[in-house]
Design a protein around this motif. Structure first.
Motif, PDB file in Angstrom:
ATOM      1  N   TRP A  33      39.044 -10.902 -12.017  1.00 45.79           N
ATOM      2  CA  TRP A  33      38.423 -10.069 -11.686  1.00 45.79           C
ATOM      3  C   TRP A  33      38.837  -9.471 -10.476  1.00 45.79           C
ATOM      4  CZ3 TRP A  33      34.878  -8.502  -8.014  1.00 45.79           C
ATOM      5  CH2 TRP A  33      34.029  -7.307  -8.272  1.00 45.79           C
ATOM      6  N   TRP A  34      38.613 -10.177  -9.448  1.00 46.06           N
ATOM      7  CA  TRP A  34      39.079  -9.681  -8.220  1.00 46.06           C
ATOM      8  C   TRP A  34      40.560  -9.186  -8.152  1.00 46.06           C
ATOM      9  CZ3 TRP A  34      41.046 -12.586  -3.210  1.00 46.06           C
ATOM     10  CH2 TRP A  34      41.358 -11.502  -2.170  1.00 46.06           C
ATOM     11  N   LEU A  35      41.517  -9.893  -8.588  1.00 42.40           N
ATOM     12  CA  LEU A  35      42.892  -9.564  -8.505  1.00 42.40           C
ATOM     13  C   LEU A  35      43.297  -8.738  -9.599  1.00 42.40           C
ATOM     14  CD1 LEU A  35      44.659 -13.318  -8.785  1.00 42.40           C
ATOM     15  CD2 LEU A  35      44.659 -11.563  -7.066  1.00 42.40           C
ATOM     16  N   GLY A  36      42.356  -8.240 -10.557  1.00 49.64           N
ATOM     17  CA  GLY A  36      42.622  -7.364 -11.459  1.00 49.64           C
ATOM     18  C   GLY A  36      42.268  -6.064 -10.511  1.00 49.64           C
ATOM     19  N   LEU A  56      42.349  -5.549  -7.453  1.00 47.80           N
ATOM     20  CA  LEU A  56      43.637  -5.375  -6.475  1.00 47.80           C
ATOM     21  C   LEU A  56      44.842  -4.709  -7.225  1.00 47.80           C
ATOM     22  CD1 LEU A  56      43.286  -8.815  -4.142  1.00 47.80           C
ATOM     23  CD2 LEU A  56      42.576  -6.447  -3.810  1.00 47.80           C
ATOM     24  N   ASP A  57      45.173  -5.264  -8.524  1.00 46.71           N
ATOM     25  CA  ASP A  57      46.428  -4.767  -9.022  1.00 46.71           C
ATOM     26  C   ASP A  57      46.014  -3.526  -9.471  1.00 46.71           C
ATOM     27  OD1 ASP A  57      48.664  -5.977 -10.055  1.00 46.71           O
ATOM     28  OD2 ASP A  57      47.975  -5.226 -12.023  1.00 46.71           O
ATOM     29  N   LEU A  58      44.946  -3.111  -9.837  1.00 46.02           N
ATOM     30  CA  LEU A  58      44.579  -1.568 -10.157  1.00 46.02           C
ATOM     31  C   LEU A  58      44.928  -0.731  -8.983  1.00 46.02           C
ATOM     32  CD1 LEU A  58      41.610  -1.957 -12.517  1.00 46.02           C
ATOM     33  CD2 LEU A  58      44.027  -0.885 -12.972  1.00 46.02           C
ATOM     34  N   SER A  59      44.463  -1.094  -7.957  1.00 41.22           N
ATOM     35  CA  SER A  59      44.360  -0.221  -6.821  1.00 41.22           C
ATOM     36  C   SER A  59      45.727  -0.377  -5.644  1.00 41.22           C
ATOM     37  CB  SER A  59      43.443  -0.807  -5.588  1.00 41.22           C
ATOM     38  OG  SER A  59      43.436  -2.099  -5.379  1.00 41.22           O
ATOM     39  N   HIS A  60      46.527  -1.655  -6.030  1.00 39.83           N
ATOM     40  CA  HIS A  60      47.600  -1.658  -5.097  1.00 39.83           C
ATOM     41  C   HIS A  60      49.033  -2.221  -6.063  1.00 39.83           C
ATOM     42  CE1 HIS A  60      44.765  -1.829  -2.000  1.00 39.83           C
ATOM     43  NE2 HIS A  60      45.417  -1.310  -1.153  1.00 39.83           N
ATOM     44  N   GLY A  61      48.822  -2.751  -7.021  1.00 42.47           N
ATOM     45  CA  GLY A  61      49.915  -3.133  -8.153  1.00 42.47           C
ATOM     46  C   GLY A  61      50.271  -4.341  -7.369  1.00 42.47           C
ATOM     47  N   GLY A  62      50.867  -5.312  -8.354  1.00 47.46           N
ATOM     48  CA  GLY A  62      51.675  -6.618  -7.859  1.00 47.46           C
ATOM     49  C   GLY A  62      50.855  -7.696  -7.618  1.00 47.46           C
ATOM     50  N   TYR A  63      49.304  -7.770  -8.139  1.00 50.25           N
ATOM     51  CA  TYR A  63      48.480  -8.903  -8.068  1.00 50.25           C
ATOM     52  C   TYR A  63      48.499  -9.735  -9.177  1.00 50.25           C
ATOM     53  CZ  TYR A  63      47.551  -7.329  -3.253  1.00 50.25           C
ATOM     54  OH  TYR A  63      47.613  -6.871  -1.933  1.00 50.25           O
ATOM     55  N   ALA A  64      48.787  -8.975 -10.247  1.00 52.28           N
ATOM     56  CA  ALA A  64      48.623 -10.043 -11.572  1.00 52.28           C
ATOM     57  C   ALA A  64      49.284 -11.201 -11.703  1.00 52.28           C
ATOM     58  CB  ALA A  64      49.113  -9.042 -12.621  1.00 52.28           C
ATOM     59  N   ARG A  65      50.377 -11.269 -11.000  1.00 49.02           N
ATOM     60  CA  ARG A  65      51.258 -12.564 -10.970  1.00 49.02           C
ATOM     61  C   ARG A  65      50.222 -13.877 -10.277  1.00 49.02           C
ATOM     62  NH1 ARG A  65      55.176 -12.532  -5.924  1.00 49.02           N
ATOM     63  NH2 ARG A  65      54.227 -11.157  -4.657  1.00 49.02           N
ATOM     64  N   PHE A  66      49.446 -13.648  -9.754  1.00 55.29           N
ATOM     65  CA  PHE A  66      48.589 -14.440  -8.935  1.00 55.29           C
ATOM     66  C   PHE A  66      47.359 -14.777  -9.644  1.00 55.29           C
ATOM     67  CE2 PHE A  66      50.403 -12.205  -5.490  1.00 55.29           C
ATOM     68  CZ  PHE A  66      51.435 -13.474  -4.854  1.00 55.29           C
ATOM     69  N   SER A  67      47.243 -14.490 -10.971  1.00 52.72           N
ATOM     70  CA  SER A  67      46.134 -14.580 -11.969  1.00 52.72           C
ATOM     71  C   SER A  67      46.002 -16.068 -12.384  1.00 52.72           C
ATOM     72  CB  SER A  67      45.918 -13.648 -13.319  1.00 52.72           C
ATOM     73  OG  SER A  67      45.891 -12.404 -12.811  1.00 52.72           O
ATOM     74  N   VAL A  68      44.884 -16.455 -12.560  1.00 51.73           N
ATOM     75  CA  VAL A  68      44.720 -17.868 -13.280  1.00 51.73           C
ATOM     76  C   VAL A  68      44.818 -17.770 -14.821  1.00 51.73           C
ATOM     77  CG1 VAL A  68      43.267 -19.899 -13.480  1.00 51.73           C
ATOM     78  CG2 VAL A  68      43.830 -18.727 -11.240  1.00 51.73           C
ATOM     79  N   ARG A  69      45.397 -18.235 -15.668  1.00 49.26           N
ATOM     80  CA  ARG A  69      45.367 -18.565 -17.152  1.00 49.26           C
ATOM     81  C   ARG A  69      44.548 -19.638 -17.503  1.00 49.26           C
ATOM     82  NH1 ARG A  69      51.019 -18.318 -19.710  1.00 49.26           N
ATOM     83  NH2 ARG A  69      49.642 -18.804 -21.417  1.00 49.26           N
ATOM     84  N   GLN A  70      43.630 -19.333 -18.464  1.00 45.57           N
ATOM     85  CA  GLN A  70      42.990 -20.328 -19.068  1.00 45.57           C
ATOM     86  C   GLN A  70      43.811 -21.075 -20.233  1.00 45.57           C
ATOM     87  OE1 GLN A  70      39.796 -21.015 -18.140  1.00 45.57           O
ATOM     88  NE2 GLN A  70      39.594 -19.374 -16.648  1.00 45.57           N
TER      89      GLN A  70
END
Length: 94
Positions: free
Chosen positions: A69-72, A74-88
């Motif tokens: 949720w937090w990375l989402g 950050l990704d919306l506001s700045h871009g480039g954060y999705a790569r740090f997400s945790v996949r279930q």
């Protein structure tokens, strides 16, 4: 960022799945080491930053959901954060 300190704080604050704590901590450490957060926000990512931002997530979210949720955001506001997400894990038994 001290990964062991972050793991301890994640366990104490969110009491989540113990298998996910090291995963989220590793992703946070990777984010910190990438310098992307420091570049975007002008300061190093700290354990307190992570905990404070994860606490802002909806109360019914688990640890990985809070992190994503937090990375989402950050990704919306700045871009480039999705790569740090945790996949279930994908359930392959059903």
């Amino acid at each position: 960022m001290d990964r062991q300190e972050l793991e301890r704080e994640l366990r104490e604050t969110f009491d989540g799945d113990p298998d996910l704590v090291p995963v989220v901590a590793r992703q946070a450490r990777d984010l910190s080491e990438s310098d992307q957060f420091a570049t975007d926000f002008g300061a190093e990512l700290t354990v307190a930053d992570v905990i404070r931002n994860l606490e802002d997530a909806p109360d019914d979210y688990g640890l990985a959901e809070r992190w994503n949720w937090w990375l989402g955001a950050l990704d919306l506001s700045h871009g480039g954060y999705a790569r740090f997400s945790v996949r279930q894990d994908i359930d392959t038994t059903s």
